[in-house]
Design an enzyme around this catalytic site. Sequence first.
Site, PDB file in Angstrom:
ATOM      1  N   VAL A 148       0.857  -1.198   0.000  1.00  0.00           N
ATOM      2  CA  VAL A 148       0.000   0.000   0.000  1.00  0.00           C
ATOM      3  C   VAL A 148       0.891   1.245   0.000  1.00  0.00           C
ATOM      4  CG1 VAL A 148      -1.780   1.283   1.253  1.00  0.00           C
ATOM      5  CG2 VAL A 148      -1.764  -1.223   1.320  1.00  0.00           C
TER       6      VAL A 148
ATOM      7  N   GLY B  94      -1.767  12.480   3.176  1.00  0.00           N
ATOM      8  CA  GLY B  94      -2.460  13.351   4.125  1.00  0.00           C
ATOM      9  C   GLY B  94      -3.662  14.059   3.534  1.00  0.00           C
TER      10      GLY B  94
ATOM     11  N   GLY C 217      -6.398  12.085   2.243  1.00  0.00           N
ATOM     12  CA  GLY C 217      -7.481  11.108   2.129  1.00  0.00           C
ATOM     13  C   GLY C 217      -7.287  10.084   1.022  1.00  0.00           C
TER      14      GLY C 217
ATOM     15  N   GLY D 280      -4.917   7.608   0.717  1.00  0.00           N
ATOM     16  CA  GLY D 280      -4.660   6.250   1.201  1.00  0.00           C
ATOM     17  C   GLY D 280      -5.946   5.601   1.689  1.00  0.00           C
TER      18      GLY D 280
ATOM     19  N   TYR E  77      -4.385   1.918   9.537  1.00  0.00           N
ATOM     20  CA  TYR E  77      -5.237   0.751   9.260  1.00  0.00           C
ATOM     21  C   TYR E  77      -6.326   0.588  10.329  1.00  0.00           C
ATOM     22  CZ  TYR E  77      -1.799  -0.458   5.699  1.00  0.00           C
ATOM     23  OH  TYR E  77      -0.993  -0.436   4.601  1.00  0.00           O
TER      24      TYR E  77
HETATM   25  C1  LIG Z   1       0.340   4.938   4.830  1.00  0.00           C
HETATM   26  C2  LIG Z   1      -0.166   5.738   3.644  1.00  0.00           C
HETATM   27  C3  LIG Z   1      -0.623   4.780   2.543  1.00  0.00           C
HETATM   28  C4  LIG Z   1      -1.332   6.601   4.092  1.00  0.00           C
HETATM   29  O1  LIG Z   1      -1.811   7.316   2.973  1.00  0.00           O
HETATM   30  P1  LIG Z   1      -2.356   8.811   3.111  1.00  0.00           P
HETATM   31  O2  LIG Z   1      -2.944   9.189   1.801  1.00  0.00           O
HETATM   32  O3  LIG Z   1      -1.285   9.680   3.644  1.00  0.00           O
HETATM   33  O4  LIG Z   1      -3.464   8.641   4.234  1.00  0.00           O
HETATM   34  P2  LIG Z   1      -4.860   9.427   4.316  1.00  0.00           P
HETATM   35  O5  LIG Z   1      -4.609  10.866   4.059  1.00  0.00           O
HETATM   36  O6  LIG Z   1      -5.865   8.740   3.488  1.00  0.00           O
HETATM   37  O7  LIG Z   1      -5.219   9.224   5.846  1.00  0.00           O
HETATM   38  C5  LIG Z   1      -6.397   8.582   6.267  1.00  0.00           C
HETATM   39  C6  LIG Z   1      -6.472   8.666   7.765  1.00  0.00           C
HETATM   40  O8  LIG Z   1      -5.380   7.935   8.347  1.00  0.00           O
HETATM   41  C7  LIG Z   1      -4.576   8.830   9.116  1.00  0.00           C
HETATM   42  N1  LIG Z   1      -3.189   8.471   8.862  1.00  0.00           N
HETATM   43  C8  LIG Z   1      -2.501   8.616   7.716  1.00  0.00           C
HETATM   44  N2  LIG Z   1      -1.238   8.159   7.863  1.00  0.00           N
HETATM   45  C9  LIG Z   1      -1.149   7.755   9.143  1.00  0.00           C
HETATM   46  C10 LIG Z   1      -0.111   7.198   9.904  1.00  0.00           C
HETATM   47  N3  LIG Z   1       1.102   6.966   9.414  1.00  0.00           N
HETATM   48  N4  LIG Z   1      -0.372   6.869  11.200  1.00  0.00           N
HETATM   49  C11 LIG Z   1      -1.586   7.091  11.716  1.00  0.00           C
HETATM   50  N5  LIG Z   1      -2.627   7.618  11.036  1.00  0.00           N
HETATM   51  C12 LIG Z   1      -2.401   7.940   9.774  1.00  0.00           C
HETATM   52  C13 LIG Z   1      -4.904  10.216   8.660  1.00  0.00           C
HETATM   53  O9  LIG Z   1      -4.695  11.162   9.678  1.00  0.00           O
HETATM   54  C14 LIG Z   1      -6.357  10.087   8.272  1.00  0.00           C
HETATM   55  O10 LIG Z   1      -7.160  10.179   9.432  1.00  0.00           O
HETATM   56  P3  LIG Z   1      -8.679  10.796   9.349  1.00  0.00           P
HETATM   57  O11 LIG Z   1      -9.474   9.864   8.457  1.00  0.00           O
HETATM   58  O12 LIG Z   1      -9.116  10.784  10.772  1.00  0.00           O
HETATM   59  O13 LIG Z   1      -8.511  12.165   8.746  1.00  0.00           O
HETATM   60  C15 LIG Z   1       0.935   6.700   3.100  1.00  0.00           C
HETATM   61  O14 LIG Z   1       1.351   7.542   4.148  1.00  0.00           O
HETATM   62  C16 LIG Z   1       2.143   5.996   2.518  1.00  0.00           C
HETATM   63  O15 LIG Z   1       2.161   5.641   1.342  1.00  0.00           O
HETATM   64  N6  LIG Z   1       3.187   5.809   3.335  1.00  0.00           N
HETATM   65  C17 LIG Z   1       4.443   5.235   2.859  1.00  0.00           C
HETATM   66  C18 LIG Z   1       4.295   3.763   2.514  1.00  0.00           C
HETATM   67  C19 LIG Z   1       3.766   2.940   3.678  1.00  0.00           C
HETATM   68  O16 LIG Z   1       4.224   3.081   4.817  1.00  0.00           O
HETATM   69  N7  LIG Z   1       2.802   2.058   3.370  1.00  0.00           N
HETATM   70  C20 LIG Z   1       2.210   1.180   4.329  1.00  0.00           C
HETATM   71  C21 LIG Z   1       3.004  -0.079   4.440  1.00  0.00           C
HETATM   72  S1  LIG Z   1       2.282  -1.218   5.618  1.00  0.00           S
END
Ligand SMILES: CC(C)(COP(=O)(O)OP(=O)(O)OC[C@H]1O[C@@H](n2cnc3c(N)ncnc32)[C@H](O)[C@@H]1OP(=O)(O)O)[C@@H](O)C(=O)NCCC(=O)NCCS
Length: 174
Positions: free
Chosen positions: A111, A119, A121, A123, A154
Site C-alpha cells: 500500500v 495526508g 485522504g 490512502g 489501518y
Molecule cells: C500509509 C499511507 C498509505 C497513508 O496514505 P495517506 O494518503 O497519507 O493517508 P490518508 O490521508 O488517506 O489518511 C487517512 C487517515 O489515516 C490517518 N493516517 C494517515 N497516515 C497515518 C499514519 N502513518 N499513522 C496514523 N494515522 C495515519 C490520517 O490522519 C487520516 O485520518 P482521518 O481519516 O481521521 O482524517 C501513506 O502515508 C504511505 O504511502 N506511506 C508510505 C508507505 C507505507 O508506509 N505504506 C504502508 C506499508 S504497511
Amino acid sequence: MGFWKSLFSGTDASPAPKAAPMERYVGDEADDRATTNRIFFSTERDLDLYELEELCDAVGWSRRPLRKVKKAIQHSFLVVSMWEQRGAQRRLIGFSRATSDHAFNATVWDVVVHPDFQGKGMGKALMKYMIKKLRGEDISNITLFADPQVVNFYRNLGFMSDPEGIKGMFWYPD
Ligand SMILES: CC(C)(COP(=O)(O)OP(=O)(O)OC[C@H]1O[C@@H](n2cnc3c(N)ncnc32)[C@H](O)[C@@H]1OP(=O)(O)O)[C@@H](O)C(=O)NCCC(=O)NCCS
C-alpha cells in the site's frame, strides 16, 4: 486537502472514458479539463514497472527486482493503481495489491501513496476501494502486515491487531 476530499466524496456520476482501462471516474465533468485534476482507480495490471518503482522509491522502499515485481503483480488476485489525470497526462500516485485463495481470505500488500498526495485522504480512499473490490468477490477475511508507523492508519479503517489474541508469525531464511 479539502479539495481532494471533495473529489472523492463528490458525485462521481461520470463513467470512465470507454477507451481507458480505468474503473472509476471521480471529478466534476463541468470543470475545465485543462486545469482540473482528476483521480482514477484502475485494476489494470499492465503497469509501467519503472513508474511503479519511482513511486516506491519516493516513499523510501528498498528496490526489488522488477522481474519479481512483475510476477507478483501477475499472480495477485487484485491490483489497484491510483492515478492523477491533468489534461491528457496521467501520473501514478498510489498502488496496492492483494493475494487471495479466491474464497475466504485475501492479504493486502504494497500500500503506497506518493508523498505529494499523502495526508489528503488518498490512502483511505485506496484502501476503501480495495476492501470494496474484495468484498465484491465475497472475500470475508482481509489481512495485512502493517509497518509500526502506520498501524493507526489501518485501525482507522477497521483493521484490528491480534484479534482474539491471534499472532502473525513469520519464518525467514537464516
Ligand atoms: C500509509 C499511507 C498509505 C497513508 O496514505 P495517506 O494518503 O497519507 O493517508 P490518508 O490521508 O488517506 O489518511 C487517512 C487517515 O489515516 C490517518 N493516517 C494517515 N497516515 C497515518 C499514519 N502513518 N499513522 C496514523 N494515522 C495515519 C490520517 O490522519 C487520516 O485520518 P482521518 O481519516 O481521521 O482524517 C501513506 O502515508 C504511505 O504511502 N506511506 C508510505 C508507505 C507505507 O508506509 N505504506 C504502508 C506499508 S504497511
